[in-house]
Scaffold this motif. Structure first.
Motif, PDB file in Angstrom:
ATOM      1  N   GLY A   8       0.784  -1.225   0.000  1.00  0.00           N
ATOM      2  CA  GLY A   8       0.000   0.000   0.000  1.00  0.00           C
ATOM      3  C   GLY A   8       0.816   1.274   0.000  1.00  0.00           C
ATOM      4  O   GLY A   8       0.275   2.360  -0.207  1.00  0.00           O
ATOM      5  N   SER A   9       2.122   1.167   0.222  1.00  0.00           N
ATOM      6  CA  SER A   9       2.956   2.371   0.216  1.00  0.00           C
ATOM      7  C   SER A   9       3.243   2.809  -1.215  1.00  0.00           C
ATOM      8  O   SER A   9       3.101   2.032  -2.160  1.00  0.00           O
ATOM      9  N   LYS A  10       3.643   4.041  -1.372  1.00  0.00           N
ATOM     10  CA  LYS A  10       3.946   4.562  -2.706  1.00  0.00           C
ATOM     11  C   LYS A  10       5.183   3.853  -3.252  1.00  0.00           C
ATOM     12  O   LYS A  10       6.169   3.675  -2.543  1.00  0.00           O
ATOM     13  N   PRO A  11       5.168   3.464  -4.509  1.00  0.00           N
ATOM     14  CA  PRO A  11       6.309   2.743  -5.077  1.00  0.00           C
ATOM     15  C   PRO A  11       7.498   3.666  -5.321  1.00  0.00           C
ATOM     16  O   PRO A  11       7.346   4.880  -5.477  1.00  0.00           O
ATOM     17  N   LEU A  12       8.659   3.067  -5.351  1.00  0.00           N
ATOM     18  CA  LEU A  12       9.877   3.769  -5.737  1.00  0.00           C
ATOM     19  C   LEU A  12      10.311   3.253  -7.108  1.00  0.00           C
ATOM     20  O   LEU A  12      10.132   2.089  -7.428  1.00  0.00           O
ATOM     21  N   GLY A  13      10.894   4.136  -7.899  1.00  0.00           N
ATOM     22  CA  GLY A  13      11.407   3.746  -9.214  1.00  0.00           C
ATOM     23  C   GLY A  13      12.883   3.416  -9.089  1.00  0.00           C
ATOM     24  O   GLY A  13      13.736   4.218  -9.470  1.00  0.00           O
ATOM     25  N   ASP A  14      13.184   2.229  -8.560  1.00  0.00           N
ATOM     26  CA  ASP A  14      14.567   1.898  -8.243  1.00  0.00           C
ATOM     27  C   ASP A  14      15.429   1.617  -9.465  1.00  0.00           C
ATOM     28  O   ASP A  14      16.650   1.670  -9.374  1.00  0.00           O
ATOM     29  N   VAL A  15      14.823   1.262 -10.571  1.00  0.00           N
ATOM     30  CA  VAL A  15      15.583   1.044 -11.803  1.00  0.00           C
ATOM     31  C   VAL A  15      15.056   1.999 -12.863  1.00  0.00           C
ATOM     32  O   VAL A  15      13.865   2.004 -13.168  1.00  0.00           O
ATOM     33  N   GLN A  16      15.941   2.818 -13.397  1.00  0.00           N
ATOM     34  CA  GLN A  16      15.551   3.802 -14.407  1.00  0.00           C
ATOM     35  C   GLN A  16      16.607   3.821 -15.507  1.00  0.00           C
ATOM     36  O   GLN A  16      17.781   4.095 -15.237  1.00  0.00           O
ATOM     37  N   MET A  17      16.173   3.488 -16.702  1.00  0.00           N
ATOM     38  CA  MET A  17      17.080   3.435 -17.837  1.00  0.00           C
ATOM     39  C   MET A  17      16.448   4.121 -19.042  1.00  0.00           C
ATOM     40  O   MET A  17      15.267   3.911 -19.324  1.00  0.00           O
ATOM     41  N   LEU A  18      17.232   4.887 -19.741  1.00  0.00           N
ATOM     42  CA  LEU A  18      16.780   5.548 -20.965  1.00  0.00           C
ATOM     43  C   LEU A  18      17.336   4.802 -22.168  1.00  0.00           C
ATOM     44  O   LEU A  18      18.548   4.625 -22.291  1.00  0.00           O
ATOM     45  N   ILE A  19      16.440   4.343 -23.054  1.00  0.00           N
ATOM     46  CA  ILE A  19      16.865   3.762 -24.332  1.00  0.00           C
ATOM     47  C   ILE A  19      16.778   4.853 -25.387  1.00  0.00           C
ATOM     48  O   ILE A  19      15.731   5.476 -25.562  1.00  0.00           O
ATOM     49  N   HIS A  20      17.881   5.080 -26.052  1.00  0.00           N
ATOM     50  CA  HIS A  20      17.927   6.069 -27.137  1.00  0.00           C
ATOM     51  C   HIS A  20      18.164   5.331 -28.445  1.00  0.00           C
ATOM     52  O   HIS A  20      19.215   4.714 -28.644  1.00  0.00           O
ATOM     53  N   LEU A  21      17.184   5.382 -29.336  1.00  0.00           N
ATOM     54  CA  LEU A  21      17.343   4.829 -30.678  1.00  0.00           C
ATOM     55  C   LEU A  21      17.718   5.966 -31.616  1.00  0.00           C
ATOM     56  O   LEU A  21      17.026   6.984 -31.676  1.00  0.00           O
ATOM     57  N   SER A  22      18.808   5.805 -32.330  1.00  0.00           N
ATOM     58  CA  SER A  22      19.277   6.867 -33.220  1.00  0.00           C
ATOM     59  C   SER A  22      18.244   7.140 -34.302  1.00  0.00           C
ATOM     60  O   SER A  22      17.389   6.303 -34.618  1.00  0.00           O
ATOM     61  N   ALA A  23      18.314   8.323 -34.874  1.00  0.00           N
ATOM     62  CA  ALA A  23      17.343   8.728 -35.899  1.00  0.00           C
ATOM     63  C   ALA A  23      17.331   7.751 -37.072  1.00  0.00           C
ATOM     64  O   ALA A  23      16.271   7.450 -37.622  1.00  0.00           O
ATOM     65  N   ASP A  24      18.500   7.208 -37.432  1.00  0.00           N
ATOM     66  CA  ASP A  24      18.548   6.272 -38.559  1.00  0.00           C
ATOM     67  C   ASP A  24      18.284   4.833 -38.126  1.00  0.00           C
ATOM     68  O   ASP A  24      18.285   3.917 -38.954  1.00  0.00           O
ATOM     69  N   ARG A  25      18.034   4.615 -36.835  1.00  0.00           N
ATOM     70  CA  ARG A  25      17.736   3.295 -36.252  1.00  0.00           C
ATOM     71  C   ARG A  25      18.862   2.291 -36.464  1.00  0.00           C
ATOM     72  O   ARG A  25      18.649   1.079 -36.456  1.00  0.00           O
ATOM     73  N   LYS A  26      20.098   2.780 -36.586  1.00  0.00           N
ATOM     74  CA  LYS A  26      21.240   1.897 -36.771  1.00  0.00           C
ATOM     75  C   LYS A  26      22.009   1.637 -35.483  1.00  0.00           C
ATOM     76  O   LYS A  26      22.893   0.776 -35.438  1.00  0.00           O
ATOM     77  N   SER A  27      21.707   2.403 -34.426  1.00  0.00           N
ATOM     78  CA  SER A  27      22.396   2.189 -33.158  1.00  0.00           C
ATOM     79  C   SER A  27      21.443   2.493 -32.010  1.00  0.00           C
ATOM     80  O   SER A  27      20.418   3.157 -32.198  1.00  0.00           O
ATOM     81  N   ALA A  28      21.797   1.985 -30.848  1.00  0.00           N
ATOM     82  CA  ALA A  28      20.999   2.227 -29.648  1.00  0.00           C
ATOM     83  C   ALA A  28      21.936   2.458 -28.470  1.00  0.00           C
ATOM     84  O   ALA A  28      22.994   1.830 -28.370  1.00  0.00           O
TER      85      ALA A  28
END
Length: 544
Positions: free
Chosen positions: A134-154
């Motif tokens: 019932g307690s408020k959750p924590l966001g213990d894992v946070q990751m940003l995925i960046h896909l390049s504009a040409d979709r050739k790399s991440a």
């Protein structure tokens, strides 16, 4: 700044002694499965973050499989009904979407959040700590995925959960409860307005516009991890992550030296192991290795050819995910997955934001100034994290405003001191110095804001409305500030120059060369998706 009230365990280890690595300072009962003690990068007081990479893996796997499991319209609708949705952004944020490149392509940024919610019987069994139901959750894992504009790399960038940042004013879209802006560790953002608040926090910290978020909890993670059928990992020594004198807790992971495939409970133990991998930063690296290995495994297995298995994975995925509202259908997720799937493993690079010990609290971290900013610059400018990117790639051309600027002596400019940083105090008199410089250059209506200094990593010129964009750009040009640092903002009432932490001395704006492909900071802890030979070192006290 207000010191965080959500504390991590212990202090940051400065060497490899068992005492520093494991001394617990948080108190409380040990959770099921151990790992209750800890060094500087141990869990927060509320004992969170055990299954971080599983949440990451499940979310990635989900977007790879969704959309192909249906045998018909009804099943497709059934999967759609499983998906929970939420508001994309529920907090104040200034980030702007990247402009298309010459081919009309734009980068794609996805924020993956591991929620530690205990609000189900199954999650409690997996996460322990029944008193947290019932307690408020924590966001213990946070990751940003960046896909390049040409979709050739991440590129993938993790931020450690106990990194202190500015969390903006947020409103919980489900309860309408409002939370004022605060300065706290980043995992607290999830409980202050949901994933949309975490997204806004990231956007303000990085300047990167984030298109989507996805969250996942314990229960679905475990089901989907088992469905993969095992992931190959490697350790340099035979090991056992167990309690030691003065160092309680541990994941109980036992492995022989070398490569081996792990499933089920052993996979959970690998992803939880901290002591034997030196610290939370070591654990993050082990998690990145696991993630890369899992991606390679999925590509080798080609799960799309096994309809029955695919249906089971899709069922688990849709029940486990909560996504931002614009990703609210199986088709949307499938389309996203196809974009992720096309990136070759050798062009996937996983990193952790460079950090230093928080000067206000040794249990926490803060971004490491110039190194962290360099990494975010590469994301904003879509510069590949690996050396396979175009080394000659240039930044997008700066857009000159169509709004003509007024005469210099008619432009009102307020100059603010933003030289304070997480690790350094403000430089006195900077607003007055630069306001005087503008006056000398003909901007006679420039004035210094005498209020307390703010924290701004990079110097920025803000303007409130389109008719003042030309004026703001004129101010920037006169000082040699790039037009990419001229931003529209409703937080100002007129043209406002904030002298950032990147310009603490002198009257000449420091020239900053753009980073090149693969030119990451040395302390970004890089792991390549194609490195099948990566092997985790084991802290000596846990070797057998």
């Amino acid at each position: 700044m207000v010191q965080s009230s959500v504390r991590g365990e212990g202090t940051r280890p400065h060497d490899q002694s068992a005492t520093r690595e494991g001394g617990s300072h948080s108190g409380g009962a040990k959770e099921e499965g151990g790992d209750a003690g800890g060094g500087r990068h141990g869990r927060s007081t509320r004992r969170r973050g055990k299954h971080g990479i599983l949440r990451w893996s499940a979310a990635t796997l989900a977007v790879l499989i969704l959309g192909t499991a249906g045998a018909g319209y009804l099943y497709y609708q059934h999967l759609n009904s499983n998906i929970r949705k939420g508001e994309r952004a529920s907090g104040d944020s200034k980030a702007e979407k990247a402009k298309p490149n010459a081919a009309g392509q734009t980068p794609l940024n996805i924020l993956l959040i591991g929620s530690d919610s205990r609000n189900s019987t199954e999650n409690v069994k997996l996460g322990g700590s029944r008193d947290q139901v019932g307690s408020k959750p924590l966001g213990d894992v946070q990751m940003l995925i960046h896909l390049s504009a040409d979709r050739k790399s991440a590129a993938v960038v993790s931020i450690p959960r106990d990194t202190r940042v500015d969390i903006p004013k947020c409103t919980d879209p489900e309860t309408d409860e409002q939370y004022p802006a605060t300065n706290n560790i980043i995992n607290a953002s999830l409980g202050r307005g949901g994933a949309g608040c975490t997204l806004a926090t990231w956007q303000n910290l990085t300047g990167v516009y984030i298109d989507h978020w996805m969250t996942i909890d314990f229960a679905g993670v475990v089901k989907m991890a088992d469905a993969i059928g095992g992931v190959e990992v490697c350790v340099e020594h035979k090991m056992w992550d167990r309690p030691l004198p003065g160092v309680p807790g541990g994941s109980n992971l036992r492995l022989d030296a070398g490569k081996q495939k792990i499933t089920g409970k052993k996979a959970l133990q690998w992803l939880r192991t901290r002591h034997a991998f030196y610290s939370d930063l070591g654990r993050a690296k082990a998690q990145h290795m696991y993630m890369n290995s899992m991606i390679r495994t999925l590509k080798d297995q080609n799960v799309f050819t096994d309809g029955g298995r695919l249906m089971g994975l899709a069922e688990a995925a849709t029940k486990s995910l909560k996504v931002s509202e614009e990703l609210g259908s199986v088709k949307d997720l499938y389309d996203l997955g196809m974009q992720l799937k096309t990136v070759p493993t050798k062009r996937i690079t996983m990193t952790t934001i460079p950090t230093v010990v928080d000067p206000l609290d040794p249990n926490h971290l803060v971004p490491a100034g110039a190194d962290a900013e360099k990494l975010w610059t590469m994301v904003r400018d879509d510069i590949a994290f690996d050396k396979g990117g175009d080394p000659t790639k240039k930044k997008a051309e700066e857009q000159v405003s169509k709004d003509p600027a007024a005469a210099d002596d008619e432009i009102g400019v307020t100059v603010r001191n933003g030289t304070q940083s997480a690790t350094l105090g403000p430089v006195g008199g900077r607003a007055s110095t630069i306001a005087g410089l503008l006056t000398q250059k003909g901007f006679t209506r420039a004035t210094a804001d005498r209020s307390a200094a703010v924290a701004e990593d990079k110097t920025v010129v803000r303007f409130p409305s389109a008719e003042l964009e030309g004026d703001a750009q004129a101010v920037a040009k006169s000082l040699g500030i790039p037009l990419s640092s001229v931003k529209k903002s409703t937080d100002v009432s007129g043209v406002t120059l904030v002298v950032g932490a990147d310009w603490r001395t002198g009257t000449a704006y420091p020239k900053q060369s753009a980073p090149k492909a693969g030119e990451l900071p040395k302390d970004a802890d890089v792991v390549s998706g194609s490195d099948s030979g990566a092997c985790m070192p084991v802290y000596k006290p846990y070797r057998l």
